[in-house]
Design a protein around this motif. Structure first.
Motif, PDB file in Angstrom:
ATOM      1  N   THR A  27       0.835  -1.213   0.000  1.00  0.00           N
ATOM      2  CA  THR A  27       0.000   0.000   0.000  1.00  0.00           C
ATOM      3  C   THR A  27       0.860   1.250   0.000  1.00  0.00           C
ATOM      4  O   THR A  27       0.501   2.263  -0.606  1.00  0.00           O
ATOM      5  CB  THR A  27      -0.944   0.023   1.211  1.00  0.00           C
ATOM      6  OG1 THR A  27      -0.175   0.077   2.431  1.00  0.00           O
ATOM      7  CG2 THR A  27      -1.835  -1.204   1.242  1.00  0.00           C
ATOM      8  N   ALA A  28       2.013   1.180   0.687  1.00  0.00           N
ATOM      9  CA  ALA A  28       2.925   2.332   0.708  1.00  0.00           C
ATOM     10  C   ALA A  28       3.481   2.606  -0.681  1.00  0.00           C
ATOM     11  O   ALA A  28       3.588   3.761  -1.111  1.00  0.00           O
ATOM     12  CB  ALA A  28       4.062   2.079   1.697  1.00  0.00           C
ATOM     13  N   VAL A  29       3.825   1.548  -1.411  1.00  0.00           N
ATOM     14  CA  VAL A  29       4.338   1.710  -2.773  1.00  0.00           C
ATOM     15  C   VAL A  29       3.268   2.296  -3.674  1.00  0.00           C
ATOM     16  O   VAL A  29       3.527   3.193  -4.491  1.00  0.00           O
ATOM     17  CB  VAL A  29       4.831   0.353  -3.322  1.00  0.00           C
ATOM     18  CG1 VAL A  29       5.215   0.476  -4.794  1.00  0.00           C
ATOM     19  CG2 VAL A  29       6.014  -0.158  -2.516  1.00  0.00           C
ATOM     20  N   CYS A  30       2.032   1.837  -3.537  1.00  0.00           N
ATOM     21  CA  CYS A  30       0.920   2.340  -4.344  1.00  0.00           C
ATOM     22  C   CYS A  30       0.654   3.812  -4.040  1.00  0.00           C
ATOM     23  O   CYS A  30       0.474   4.626  -4.956  1.00  0.00           O
ATOM     24  CB  CYS A  30      -0.334   1.513  -4.074  1.00  0.00           C
ATOM     25  SG  CYS A  30      -1.775   2.024  -5.030  1.00  0.00           S
ATOM     26  N   LEU A  31       0.646   4.151  -2.757  1.00  0.00           N
ATOM     27  CA  LEU A  31       0.403   5.536  -2.358  1.00  0.00           C
ATOM     28  C   LEU A  31       1.495   6.463  -2.877  1.00  0.00           C
ATOM     29  O   LEU A  31       1.232   7.610  -3.268  1.00  0.00           O
ATOM     30  CB  LEU A  31       0.317   5.627  -0.829  1.00  0.00           C
ATOM     31  CG  LEU A  31      -0.139   6.950  -0.229  1.00  0.00           C
ATOM     32  CD1 LEU A  31      -1.518   7.337  -0.733  1.00  0.00           C
ATOM     33  CD2 LEU A  31      -0.142   6.878   1.301  1.00  0.00           C
ATOM     34  N   THR A  32       2.723   5.961  -2.910  1.00  0.00           N
ATOM     35  CA  THR A  32       3.842   6.740  -3.448  1.00  0.00           C
ATOM     36  C   THR A  32       3.608   7.086  -4.915  1.00  0.00           C
ATOM     37  O   THR A  32       3.862   8.221  -5.348  1.00  0.00           O
ATOM     38  CB  THR A  32       5.157   5.944  -3.310  1.00  0.00           C
ATOM     39  OG1 THR A  32       5.420   5.699  -1.929  1.00  0.00           O
ATOM     40  CG2 THR A  32       6.317   6.713  -3.914  1.00  0.00           C
ATOM     41  N   GLU A  33       3.106   6.134  -5.689  1.00  0.00           N
ATOM     42  CA  GLU A  33       2.822   6.378  -7.105  1.00  0.00           C
ATOM     43  C   GLU A  33       1.735   7.437  -7.272  1.00  0.00           C
ATOM     44  O   GLU A  33       1.809   8.279  -8.173  1.00  0.00           O
ATOM     45  CB  GLU A  33       2.391   5.072  -7.787  1.00  0.00           C
ATOM     46  CG  GLU A  33       3.470   4.005  -7.852  1.00  0.00           C
ATOM     47  CD  GLU A  33       4.663   4.439  -8.672  1.00  0.00           C
ATOM     48  OE1 GLU A  33       4.476   4.765  -9.852  1.00  0.00           O
ATOM     49  OE2 GLU A  33       5.791   4.455  -8.129  1.00  0.00           O
ATOM     50  N   VAL A  34       0.731   7.402  -6.406  1.00  0.00           N
ATOM     51  CA  VAL A  34      -0.357   8.388  -6.475  1.00  0.00           C
ATOM     52  C   VAL A  34       0.183   9.793  -6.218  1.00  0.00           C
ATOM     53  O   VAL A  34      -0.141  10.748  -6.947  1.00  0.00           O
ATOM     54  CB  VAL A  34      -1.468   8.051  -5.455  1.00  0.00           C
ATOM     55  CG1 VAL A  34      -2.514   9.165  -5.417  1.00  0.00           C
ATOM     56  CG2 VAL A  34      -2.133   6.724  -5.816  1.00  0.00           C
ATOM     57  N   ILE A  35       1.020   9.931  -5.198  1.00  0.00           N
ATOM     58  CA  ILE A  35       1.578  11.249  -4.863  1.00  0.00           C
ATOM     59  C   ILE A  35       2.495  11.743  -5.980  1.00  0.00           C
ATOM     60  O   ILE A  35       2.482  12.929  -6.340  1.00  0.00           O
ATOM     61  CB  ILE A  35       2.336  11.187  -3.521  1.00  0.00           C
ATOM     62  CG1 ILE A  35       1.365  10.845  -2.385  1.00  0.00           C
ATOM     63  CG2 ILE A  35       3.030  12.516  -3.229  1.00  0.00           C
ATOM     64  CD1 ILE A  35       2.033  10.628  -1.050  1.00  0.00           C
ATOM     65  N   LYS A  36       3.287  10.847  -6.551  1.00  0.00           N
ATOM     66  CA  LYS A  36       4.153  11.233  -7.672  1.00  0.00           C
ATOM     67  C   LYS A  36       3.329  11.731  -8.848  1.00  0.00           C
ATOM     68  O   LYS A  36       3.716  12.694  -9.529  1.00  0.00           O
ATOM     69  CB  LYS A  36       5.016  10.044  -8.102  1.00  0.00           C
ATOM     70  CG  LYS A  36       6.180   9.718  -7.177  1.00  0.00           C
ATOM     71  CD  LYS A  36       6.957   8.531  -7.722  1.00  0.00           C
ATOM     72  CE  LYS A  36       8.143   8.194  -6.835  1.00  0.00           C
ATOM     73  NZ  LYS A  36       8.894   7.022  -7.355  1.00  0.00           N
ATOM     74  N   LEU A  37       2.199  11.079  -9.102  1.00  0.00           N
ATOM     75  CA  LEU A  37       1.320  11.504 -10.199  1.00  0.00           C
ATOM     76  C   LEU A  37       0.783  12.907  -9.947  1.00  0.00           C
ATOM     77  O   LEU A  37       0.787  13.761 -10.847  1.00  0.00           O
ATOM     78  CB  LEU A  37       0.159  10.520 -10.358  1.00  0.00           C
ATOM     79  CG  LEU A  37      -0.903  10.901 -11.398  1.00  0.00           C
ATOM     80  CD1 LEU A  37      -0.295  10.974 -12.787  1.00  0.00           C
ATOM     81  CD2 LEU A  37      -2.062   9.907 -11.364  1.00  0.00           C
ATOM     82  N   ILE A  38       0.345  13.165  -8.712  1.00  0.00           N
ATOM     83  CA  ILE A  38      -0.188  14.490  -8.358  1.00  0.00           C
ATOM     84  C   ILE A  38       0.890  15.561  -8.516  1.00  0.00           C
ATOM     85  O   ILE A  38       0.647  16.640  -9.077  1.00  0.00           O
ATOM     86  CB  ILE A  38      -0.736  14.479  -6.921  1.00  0.00           C
ATOM     87  CG1 ILE A  38      -1.950  13.538  -6.834  1.00  0.00           C
ATOM     88  CG2 ILE A  38      -1.121  15.885  -6.474  1.00  0.00           C
ATOM     89  CD1 ILE A  38      -2.432  13.303  -5.416  1.00  0.00           C
TER      90      ILE A  38
END
Length: 337
Positions: free
Chosen positions: A44-55
């Motif tokens: 979940t931490a890896v997934c959340l990191t991708e979301v923040i990078k996208l933003i």
């Protein structure tokens, strides 16, 4: 003169931030994997990191385009109407997802300093991928530094330093295997992404958005394959603490910041940054985790730091040297005559 001084100050700022982020991320991630009683799901931490990078990438693209209309047009053209490009960028997305998950596995089983040193194997892996995929060549000094780095990592792993304050059960072999997978992924994905960037004039931030969109899909699939039942039972953010949020923040900002730093610094400065990050991680490990430094660890660490510096030295222009030698030879013959 003032502009030159500002440039130097800015480069030193970039160097300092990159060093601190790299060292802090490694130590903080290690801390969250051995201290927290209710361990969070790394997927979940890896997934959340991708979301923040996208933003963050959307924000940078918005700044680059200047107006909402241009931003919308860029997204429509390069995202909605470019399925082939999204598919192309899904390759490094999958590879980076594996790499990031392996970092959590490695730091659950190895000390932060040992991880930081061993992870430098990404340099020879990247060098090999560069030669094979981009048809570039390495100098003799670079090849020498690659072998020196491998020797240094071998010494570090020969008699690994022990952390006395860590009470959890660890599997060093699993940790080293995870790092091996991570460095292979890092080398391939980095060179592949560079090749895609140089194949067209598409903006870096557009490419990042394409990659992070694929990355979110890939990491979400990873969440539900690996921890699906537990996530549904305990929640996506189970075990999250301020420290875990800090790790996610560093992972998100660090990756984007590195691409900016590369633009304004050279290989020598990046080498110094990597060596300084190793030293900071080692000091932090001694203080926080009771790391005991062995002779083989110290010797290996020194070899790794020196090899990073040597690898970053600029190549000599052999064509220029040959011309100079020819001129000298011509002058010598004229004098002889």
């Amino acid at each position: 003169m003032a502009d030159e001084r500002v440039s130097v100050v800015f480069k030193m700022y970039c160097l300092t931030v990159m060093t601190v982020v790299a060292a802090t991320y490694t130590v903080a991630l290690r801390y969250t994997r051995i201290i927290t009683s209710e361990l969070y799901f790394s997927t979940t931490a890896v997934c959340l990191t991708e979301v923040i990078k996208l933003i963050l990438s959307l924000g940078m693209l918005s700044k680059e385009t200047g107006t909402p209309v241009r931003l919308k047009n860029a997204l429509v053209e390069h995202v909605l109407c470019s399925p082939k490009e999204l598919l192309k960028l899904s390759v490094p997305s999958v590879v980076y997802a594996v790499q990031n998950n392996m970092a959590f596995v490695a730091l659950s089983n190895l000390d932060a300093a040992v991880y930081q040193l061993t992870y430098q194997l990404k340099i020879p892996c990247t060098a090999l991928c560069t030669v094979l995929m981009l048809n570039r060549s390495l100098s003799r000094l670079q090849w020498f530094s690659v072998f020196m780095l491998c020797g240094g990592v071998t010494l570090v792993q020969w008699k690994p330093a022990e952390a006395t304050k860590v009470q959890i059960e660890q599997n060093p072999l699993l940790g080293f295997t995870a790092i091996a997978i991570a460095v292979i992924c890092s080398g391939f994905a980095g060179v592949y992404f560079e090749k895609v960037l140089k194949s067209s004039d598409t903006s870096l931030w557009v490419r990042n958005i394409q990659m992070y969109l694929s990355g979110i899909v890939v990491t979400l699939i990873g969440v539900f394959i690996t921890d699906g039942e537990k996530v549904l039972e305990k929640g996506f953010f189970f075990g999250y603490t301020p420290w875990v949020c800090f790790v996610v923040f560093l992972a998100s900002v660090g990756g984007l910041y590195t691409s900016v730093v590369v633009k304004y610094t050279d290989n020598i400065m990046k080498g110094f940054s990597a060596a300084a990050a190793i030293i900071l991680s080692t000091v932090a490990s001694v203080v926080m985790f009771g790391l005991q430094i062995t002779v083989s660890f110290a010797s290996g660490a020194l070899l790794v730091c020196v090899s990073i510096y040597l690898y970053g030295l600029p190549k000599q222009d052999t064509s220029k040297l040959s011309r100079e030698d020819a001129d000298k030879e011509s002058k010598r013959r004229l004098i002889t005559v």
